[in-house]
Design a protein around this motif. Structure first.
Motif, PDB file in Angstrom:
ATOM      1  N   LEU A  12       0.836  -1.170   0.064  1.00 31.33           N
ATOM      2  CA  LEU A  12      -0.129   0.052  -0.070  1.00 31.33           C
ATOM      3  C   LEU A  12       0.629   1.365  -0.139  1.00 31.33           C
ATOM      4  CD1 LEU A  12      -2.907  -0.869   2.394  1.00 31.33           C
ATOM      5  CD2 LEU A  12      -2.784  -1.040  -0.002  1.00 31.33           C
ATOM      6  N   ASP A  13       1.935   1.135   0.673  1.00 30.22           N
ATOM      7  CA  ASP A  13       2.908   2.159   0.802  1.00 30.22           C
ATOM      8  C   ASP A  13       3.432   2.680  -0.770  1.00 30.22           C
ATOM      9  OD1 ASP A  13       4.358   4.543   1.876  1.00 30.22           O
ATOM     10  OD2 ASP A  13       6.264   3.192   2.098  1.00 30.22           O
ATOM     11  N   LYS A  14       3.553   1.775  -1.540  1.00 28.13           N
ATOM     12  CA  LYS A  14       4.173   1.732  -2.776  1.00 28.13           C
ATOM     13  C   LYS A  14       2.856   2.219  -3.879  1.00 28.13           C
ATOM     14  CE  LYS A  14       7.732  -1.975  -2.293  1.00 28.13           C
ATOM     15  NZ  LYS A  14       8.017  -3.319  -3.054  1.00 28.13           N
ATOM     16  N   ALA A  15       1.900   2.018  -3.372  1.00 33.06           N
ATOM     17  CA  ALA A  15       0.814   2.182  -4.422  1.00 33.06           C
ATOM     18  C   ALA A  15       0.009   3.540  -4.180  1.00 33.06           C
ATOM     19  CB  ALA A  15      -0.191   1.204  -4.486  1.00 33.06           C
ATOM     20  N   ILE A  16       0.203   3.964  -2.754  1.00 34.97           N
ATOM     21  CA  ILE A  16      -0.514   5.057  -2.561  1.00 34.97           C
ATOM     22  C   ILE A  16       0.447   6.431  -1.962  1.00 34.97           C
ATOM     23  CG2 ILE A  16      -2.205   6.296  -0.872  1.00 34.97           C
ATOM     24  CD1 ILE A  16      -3.378   3.483  -0.415  1.00 34.97           C
ATOM     25  N   PRO A  17       0.532   7.266  -2.697  1.00 34.96           N
ATOM     26  CA  PRO A  17       1.566   8.308  -2.400  1.00 34.96           C
ATOM     27  C   PRO A  17       1.300   9.023  -1.093  1.00 34.96           C
ATOM     28  CG  PRO A  17       0.756   8.853  -4.491  1.00 34.96           C
ATOM     29  CD  PRO A  17      -0.073   7.692  -4.063  1.00 34.96           C
ATOM     30  N   GLY A  18       2.177   8.900  -0.031  1.00 36.12           N
ATOM     31  CA  GLY A  18       2.030   9.554   1.284  1.00 36.12           C
ATOM     32  C   GLY A  18       1.093   8.543   2.175  1.00 36.12           C
ATOM     33  N   PHE A  19       1.072   7.072   1.802  1.00 35.08           N
ATOM     34  CA  PHE A  19       0.367   6.350   2.606  1.00 35.08           C
ATOM     35  C   PHE A  19       0.834   6.318   4.032  1.00 35.08           C
ATOM     36  CE2 PHE A  19      -0.441   2.124   4.324  1.00 35.08           C
ATOM     37  CZ  PHE A  19      -1.607   2.091   4.440  1.00 35.08           C
ATOM     38  N   GLN A  20       0.272   6.301   5.052  1.00 36.38           N
ATOM     39  CA  GLN A  20       0.790   6.265   6.592  1.00 36.38           C
ATOM     40  C   GLN A  20      -0.116   5.142   7.146  1.00 36.38           C
ATOM     41  OE1 GLN A  20       0.675  10.205   8.589  1.00 36.38           O
ATOM     42  NE2 GLN A  20       2.783  10.230   7.938  1.00 36.38           N
ATOM     43  N   ALA A  21       0.388   4.015   7.711  1.00 40.90           N
ATOM     44  CA  ALA A  21      -0.334   2.877   8.350  1.00 40.90           C
ATOM     45  C   ALA A  21      -1.060   3.423   9.459  1.00 40.90           C
ATOM     46  CB  ALA A  21       0.630   1.939   8.700  1.00 40.90           C
ATOM     47  N   ARG A  22      -2.077   2.887   9.880  1.00 43.80           N
ATOM     48  CA  ARG A  22      -2.945   3.495  11.019  1.00 43.80           C
ATOM     49  C   ARG A  22      -3.070   2.320  11.699  1.00 43.80           C
ATOM     50  NH1 ARG A  22      -7.272   6.672   7.808  1.00 43.80           N
ATOM     51  NH2 ARG A  22      -6.607   5.457   5.980  1.00 43.80           N
ATOM     52  N   GLN A  23      -2.606   2.207  12.865  1.00 43.42           N
ATOM     53  CA  GLN A  23      -2.709   0.932  13.981  1.00 43.42           C
ATOM     54  C   GLN A  23      -4.245   0.373  13.808  1.00 43.42           C
ATOM     55  OE1 GLN A  23       0.066  -0.596  14.872  1.00 43.42           O
ATOM     56  NE2 GLN A  23      -1.476  -2.326  15.344  1.00 43.42           N
ATOM     57  N   PRO A  24      -5.442   1.182  13.929  1.00 43.73           N
ATOM     58  CA  PRO A  24      -6.820   0.542  13.877  1.00 43.73           C
ATOM     59  C   PRO A  24      -6.909  -0.272  12.681  1.00 43.73           C
ATOM     60  CG  PRO A  24      -6.872   2.879  14.917  1.00 43.73           C
ATOM     61  CD  PRO A  24      -5.352   2.747  14.429  1.00 43.73           C
ATOM     62  N   GLN A  25      -6.438   0.350  11.519  1.00 44.25           N
ATOM     63  CA  GLN A  25      -6.574  -0.403  10.339  1.00 44.25           C
ATOM     64  C   GLN A  25      -5.974  -1.468  10.346  1.00 44.25           C
ATOM     65  OE1 GLN A  25      -4.804   1.542   6.855  1.00 44.25           O
ATOM     66  NE2 GLN A  25      -6.719   1.518   5.655  1.00 44.25           N
ATOM     67  N   ILE A  26      -4.574  -1.505  10.684  1.00 43.23           N
ATOM     68  CA  ILE A  26      -3.743  -2.872  10.968  1.00 43.23           C
ATOM     69  C   ILE A  26      -4.509  -3.848  11.793  1.00 43.23           C
ATOM     70  CG2 ILE A  26      -1.701  -3.994  11.579  1.00 43.23           C
ATOM     71  CD1 ILE A  26      -0.309  -1.264  10.880  1.00 43.23           C
ATOM     72  N   ASP A  27      -5.188  -3.280  12.879  1.00 41.19           N
ATOM     73  CA  ASP A  27      -5.555  -4.411  13.855  1.00 41.19           C
ATOM     74  C   ASP A  27      -6.958  -4.712  13.145  1.00 41.19           C
ATOM     75  OD1 ASP A  27      -4.147  -3.527  15.959  1.00 41.19           O
ATOM     76  OD2 ASP A  27      -5.249  -2.112  16.751  1.00 41.19           O
ATOM     77  N   MET A  28      -7.873  -4.085  12.685  1.00 41.66           N
ATOM     78  CA  MET A  28      -9.003  -4.905  11.853  1.00 41.66           C
ATOM     79  C   MET A  28      -8.498  -5.770  10.787  1.00 41.66           C
ATOM     80  SD  MET A  28     -12.031  -2.753   9.963  1.00 41.66           S
ATOM     81  CE  MET A  28     -13.279  -3.811   8.682  1.00 41.66           C
ATOM     82  N   ALA A  29      -7.582  -5.522   9.851  1.00 42.43           N
ATOM     83  CA  ALA A  29      -6.945  -6.367   8.992  1.00 42.43           C
ATOM     84  C   ALA A  29      -6.599  -7.640   9.631  1.00 42.43           C
ATOM     85  CB  ALA A  29      -5.987  -5.705   8.263  1.00 42.43           C
ATOM     86  N   LYS A  30      -5.922  -7.578  10.908  1.00 37.78           N
ATOM     87  CA  LYS A  30      -5.369  -8.857  11.327  1.00 37.78           C
ATOM     88  C   LYS A  30      -6.762  -9.804  11.725  1.00 37.78           C
ATOM     89  CE  LYS A  30      -0.904  -7.258  13.173  1.00 37.78           C
ATOM     90  NZ  LYS A  30      -0.117  -6.837  14.312  1.00 37.78           N
ATOM     91  N   ALA A  31      -7.757  -9.154  12.283  1.00 44.63           N
ATOM     92  CA  ALA A  31      -8.784  -9.631  12.926  1.00 44.63           C
ATOM     93  C   ALA A  31      -9.507 -10.296  11.736  1.00 44.63           C
ATOM     94  CB  ALA A  31      -9.641  -8.545  13.646  1.00 44.63           C
TER      95      ALA A  31
END
Length: 652
Positions: A12-31
């Motif tokens: 996503l970092d490579k595909a989206i300029p200025g992308f910043q990972a958000r912990q809530p988003q990562i938590d949901m993806a893991k769940a």
């Protein structure tokens, strides 16, 4: 493993300029990934801005499992299919097949179009209608999907659509002479072969209900089921697990019999007479049911002498249709299919008239030209849970509004869910600095006489100081009309009101004006995404409790009472909280947004249950001072206005 896709240097970092990972988003993806792996149920409330779409798309795409993604509306469905999914498949290098599947009423029926064109060449033809049908046929010759949403000549609410699309009732199936060219069949085949299929809740639940009766319509089997805007699911499920008899079904049957008489059985004049009698009986039933826009108790209404008289006429008309069509069996596929529909509608009328069976709500609804008689189960938990058990796999439910005071039981119990995990993800927005909540002092009681005039008097200065840029969300159409009239007399700003044009045109005009007040109800409480300072003030007329005379609500209250529960705390308050959260969600849509929320209901601060509402809302600073609102708005700096394409609808 899933976290790597969101990490610095990840896909996503490579595909989206200025992308910043958000912990809530990562938590949901893991769940979501865990639920897919363990074939379990998951419920996630993902606050606005957490990026829930990518959080479920990434694990779904990398799982390698067949996935059904169901959205709350056709517009969100199309956005997901045409914008989000292509982006994600490219970013992740996904090579599987993706399909979009809508309900039958979205696809042109080649056979019905052909019959309508033939019929429209008769003595009583409408040249405008014939021209539209011919344009549709020209469009269909080059269309790959047959999706009428892609035909520019047909308006979204065009009366021609029911004439050239099929329903479960009137589809000829494999007997249709145009079966090989059927767009519905082609769409289903693509869905059967695809790895990811995007549908909407209405289609999914209609199909689920059909499977409950031993028939499956369109949706293929899958291993992963993801429901976005899942807060809509319980109410939609109730519609499809019940039964319904509508004037539209009756009129369409009569029209098809008329077409069959004119095109294939011209010697059977009794067909035309029977069709005319059914149409007349249907119109008379509509008139006797009363005012349009009304939802009433069918159990009570069906016992009145006037309605019982019309029910006898309607039943007699269906009996005549049945007898005449029986004589015409074998004459044409259209008339043979009409005979089967008449048999079905006779049985449906018999069931609708029998209001003695407990466990259901019996209600009717009227529009200016239509009516529907409905039987809705008080609970769909058992049936929905049974379907989930039979169709093993991962079942994932997400929305920005699922919890009431951090409690998911209201949502989960209504669908019979037993999630292995259920949790809320906080929005990344800084509500402490981005927003202000005002409950004005000296408000009249809700539903009091002259409430609209008082609200105009209190809030006109606020709207004026903000140069419009305001949504006023109401809980009734009458309040929309009263407020629109009041503000037009008081303000020099443009005042737009729902009901005066289509939703899309209304929103487009609001954005084009740049300084308008938009007064609206239900359709604008959710699914509208206006970013930037184009919308910096959202006003809500009162807490959105469902009208106490609503027959569905009354039935759910009675069911709750019979179970020994507290209907107000367990049914009415949770429903209103979810609706209020949707309305509040219109204000802050981006990290740069700033604005004021005004809720014109003293009960938020004077009643004990008001605390439940306040605790369920984002952590917005509060004031009772309207002057404080004006000061906050005056300090807002102009920012670039942007509008997302995310404009949703609740029909299928």
């Amino acid at each position: 493993m899933i976290a790597k896709f969101f990490a610095a240097g990840g896909a996503l970092d490579k595909a989206i300029p200025g992308f910043q990972a958000r912990q809530p988003q990562i938590d949901m993806a893991k769940a979501v990934a865990d639920a897919i792996k363990q074939q379990s149920q998951l419920v996630v409330e993902a606050g606005t801005g957490t990026g829930k779409t990518f959080a479920y798309l990434v694990p779904a795409l990398v799982s390698g499992k067949k996935t059904i993604i169901s959205t709350g509306s056709k517009n969100l469905q199309e956005q997901l299919f045409h914008r989000d999914l292509p982006f994600m498949t490219n970013a992740l290098g996904f090579t599987g097949r993706v399909a979009l599947l809508k309900g039958r009423s979205n696809y042109l029926c080649v056979d019905r179009l052909s019959r309508q064109i033939t019929e429209s060449h008769g003595d009583h033809s409408d040249p405008v209608m014939l021209s539209l049908l011919i344009k549709t046929r020209q469009w269909s010759s080059s269309s790959k999907t047959g999706d009428l949403g892609e035909c520019e000549d047909i308006a979204e609410d065009s009366p021609v659509i029911p004439m050239i699309t099929s329903t479960n009732d009137n589809c000829l199936g494999r007997e249709c002479p145009s079966y090989d060219d059927c767009f519905v069949v082609k769409a289903r085949r693509k869905a059967m072969e695809a790895d990811i299929v995007v549908v909407n809740h209405h289609l999914f639940l209609a199909d689920l209900a059909m499977k409950d009766n031993g028939f499956g319509e369109l949706i293929p089997e899958a291993e992963v089921f993801i429901f976005d805007e899942a807060h809509q699911m319980p109410d939609i499920a109730s519609q499809y697990f019940g039964q319904n008899l509508s004037s539209r079904q009756l009129i369409e049957l009569a029209k098809d019999i008329e077409i069959g008489y004119r095109t294939e059985a011209k010697d059977m004049r009794q067909l035309q007479k029977a069709a005319a009698r059914l149409q007349q009986a249907t119109f008379e039933m509509r008139i006797i049911l009363g005012d349009p826009g009304f939802r009433g108790n069918w159990r009570e209404a069906s016992q009145t002498p006037a309605v019982q008289r019309e029910l006898v006429r309607l039943n007699d008309a269906l009996d005549l249709i049945y007898d005449v069509l029986k004589l015409a069996l074998g004459r044409s596929q259209l008339l043979d299919a009409a005979f089967e529909r008449a048999t079905l509608l006779k049985a449906r009328l018999k069931r609708v008239v029998d209001t003695s069976i407990i466990g259901y709500s019996y209600w009717y609804e009227c529009t200016p030209r239509q009516f529907s008689l409905n039987i809705t189960p008080l609970s769909v938990a058992d049936k929905f849970s049974e379907r989930m058990t039979e169709q093993k796999g991962a079942w994932i439910f997400t929305s920005a509004t699922l919890a009431v005071d951090d409690d998911f039981s209201h949502f989960s119990h209504r669908l019979g869910l037993q999630p292995k995990q259920q949790f809320s993800l906080e929005s990344p927005f800084n509500y402490a600095t981005q927003a202000l909540l005002c409950v004005p002092r000296h408000l009249p009681e809700p539903n009091s006489y002259g409430l609209a005039d008082k609200l105009v008097e209190i809030l006109a200065p606020v709207i004026e100081a903000n140069d419009g840029r305001c949504f006023f969300l109401c809980t009734s159409h009458q309040m929309v009309r009263d407020l629109a009239e009041g503000f037009r007399a008081r303000l020099d700003l443009p005042v737009l009101a729902q009901g005066e044009t289509s939703k899309q045109k209304l929103l487009a005009e609001y954005l084009e004006r740049g300084n308008a007040l938009l007064v609206a109800t239900g359709a604008f409480w959710e699914g509208i995404d206006v970013r930037g300072q184009a919308l910096s003030c959202v006003i809500i007329d009162k807490l959105p409790f469902t009208a106490p005379d609503d027959p569905l609500l009354k039935a759910r209250i009675e069911d709750c009472r019979l179970r020994g529960g507290d209907p107000f705390a367990e049914v009415q308050v949770p429903d209103a909280v979810i609706t209020l959260k949707q309305g509040v969600g219109r204000l802050i849509r981006d990290t740069q947004d700033k604005g004021v929320l005004v809720i014109c209901d003293n009960r938020l601060v004077t009643r004990a249950y008001g605390a439940v509402f306040l605790r369920s809302l984002p952590p917005i600073p509060r004031t009772r001072s309207v002057a404080g609102v004006s000061e906050f708005l005056s300090n807002l700096t102009d920012t670039q206005v942007s509008v997302s394409d995310d404009i949703q609808h609740s029909e299928a």
